[in-house]
Scaffold this motif. Structure first.
Motif, mmCIF file in Angstrom:
data_model
loop_
_atom_site.group_PDB
_atom_site.id
_atom_site.type_symbol
_atom_site.label_atom_id
_atom_site.label_comp_id
_atom_site.label_asym_id
_atom_site.label_seq_id
_atom_site.Cartn_x
_atom_site.Cartn_y
_atom_site.Cartn_z
ATOM 1 N N SER A 40 38.488 50.742 43.541
ATOM 2 C CA SER A 40 37.203 50.719 42.833
ATOM 3 C C SER A 40 36.082 50.128 43.693
ATOM 4 O O SER A 40 34.992 50.662 43.728
ATOM 5 N N SER A 41 36.344 49.038 44.405
ATOM 6 C CA SER A 41 35.284 48.406 45.202
ATOM 7 C C SER A 41 35.237 48.921 46.637
ATOM 8 O O SER A 41 34.272 48.676 47.345
ATOM 9 N N LYS A 42 36.304 49.587 47.075
ATOM 10 C CA LYS A 42 36.451 50.091 48.448
ATOM 11 C C LYS A 42 36.590 48.963 49.475
ATOM 12 O O LYS A 42 36.514 49.200 50.667
ATOM 13 N N LYS A 114 38.142 38.235 49.125
ATOM 14 C CA LYS A 114 39.600 38.202 49.041
ATOM 15 C C LYS A 114 40.020 38.959 47.793
ATOM 16 O O LYS A 114 39.275 39.020 46.817
ATOM 17 N N PRO A 115 41.211 39.548 47.838
ATOM 18 C CA PRO A 115 41.660 40.299 46.666
ATOM 19 C C PRO A 115 41.969 39.365 45.503
ATOM 20 O O PRO A 115 42.516 38.279 45.696
ATOM 21 N N GLU A 116 41.602 39.785 44.320
ATOM 22 C CA GLU A 116 41.804 38.973 43.126
ATOM 23 C C GLU A 116 43.215 39.162 42.575
ATOM 24 O O GLU A 116 43.744 40.275 42.589
ATOM 25 N N PRO A 117 43.831 38.086 42.076
ATOM 26 C CA PRO A 117 45.142 38.219 41.434
ATOM 27 C C PRO A 117 45.093 39.258 40.310
ATOM 28 O O PRO A 117 44.115 39.341 39.570
ATOM 29 N N GLY A 118 46.145 40.065 40.235
ATOM 30 C CA GLY A 118 46.225 41.118 39.242
ATOM 31 C C GLY A 118 45.690 42.462 39.712
ATOM 32 O O GLY A 118 45.930 43.474 39.069
ATOM 33 N N THR A 119 44.995 42.463 40.849
ATOM 34 C CA THR A 119 44.421 43.699 41.381
ATOM 35 C C THR A 119 45.517 44.584 41.975
ATOM 36 O O THR A 119 46.427 44.104 42.629
ATOM 37 N N THR A 120 45.406 45.876 41.734
ATOM 38 C CA THR A 120 46.281 46.853 42.367
ATOM 39 C C THR A 120 45.533 47.453 43.537
ATOM 40 O O THR A 120 44.395 47.931 43.388
ATOM 41 N N LEU A 121 46.159 47.418 44.722
ATOM 42 C CA LEU A 121 45.549 47.938 45.938
ATOM 43 C C LEU A 121 46.343 49.136 46.440
ATOM 44 O O LEU A 121 47.578 49.181 46.311
#
Length: 127
Positions: A40-42, A114-121
């Motif tokens: 979503s954020s790229k 930084k990637p947020e907890p719960g995020t799917t990458l």
């Protein structure tokens, strides 16, 4: 290039080293330079190396993947044997849930993110 996904469980900034990140995945490891991108954020991060648990290594219980050619270990100090045993069992449980530690570095586009907890990458693996 094959695309799959991973889930961010935790992420901490370690000054001068990168982002210490717990990642849940069902892959046979994440080799160095694998790109993880937020669809979503790229925003994207590169895997620098795997972080192994010193507790699990001492008990010969750490899971190591062949493609993870760069790694370091994290060893913690405990005040009591009970605290150490609890931490050991917590790490074992994480491996049962396919949760592993990695150092990530952000791409140039967003050096402080930084990637947020719960995020799917999305994972970009060279095939």
């Amino acid at each position: 290039m094959d695309h799959t996904s991973v889930k961010i469980i935790e992420c901490y900034t370690i000054t001068g080293r990168g982002l210490l990140t717990e990642i849940q995945h069902s892959l046979d490891g994440l080799p160095p330079n694998t790109i993880l991108m937020d669809p979503s954020s790229k925003q994207a991060w590169a895997v620098k190396k795997r972080v192994l648990s010193g507790l699990l290594m001492m008990a010969d219980s750490e899971i190591v993947f062949d493609c993870e050619t760069e790694f370091e270990h994290l060893s913690l100090a405990f005040k009591t044997e009970a605290e150490r045993d609890k931490a050991f069992h917590n790490e074992l449980e994480k491996r049962k849930q396919n949760i592993y530690g990695y150092l990530l570095t952000p791409t140039m586009d967003h050096a402080n993110a930084k990637p947020e907890p719960g995020t799917t990458l999305l994972v970009q693996i060279e095939s």
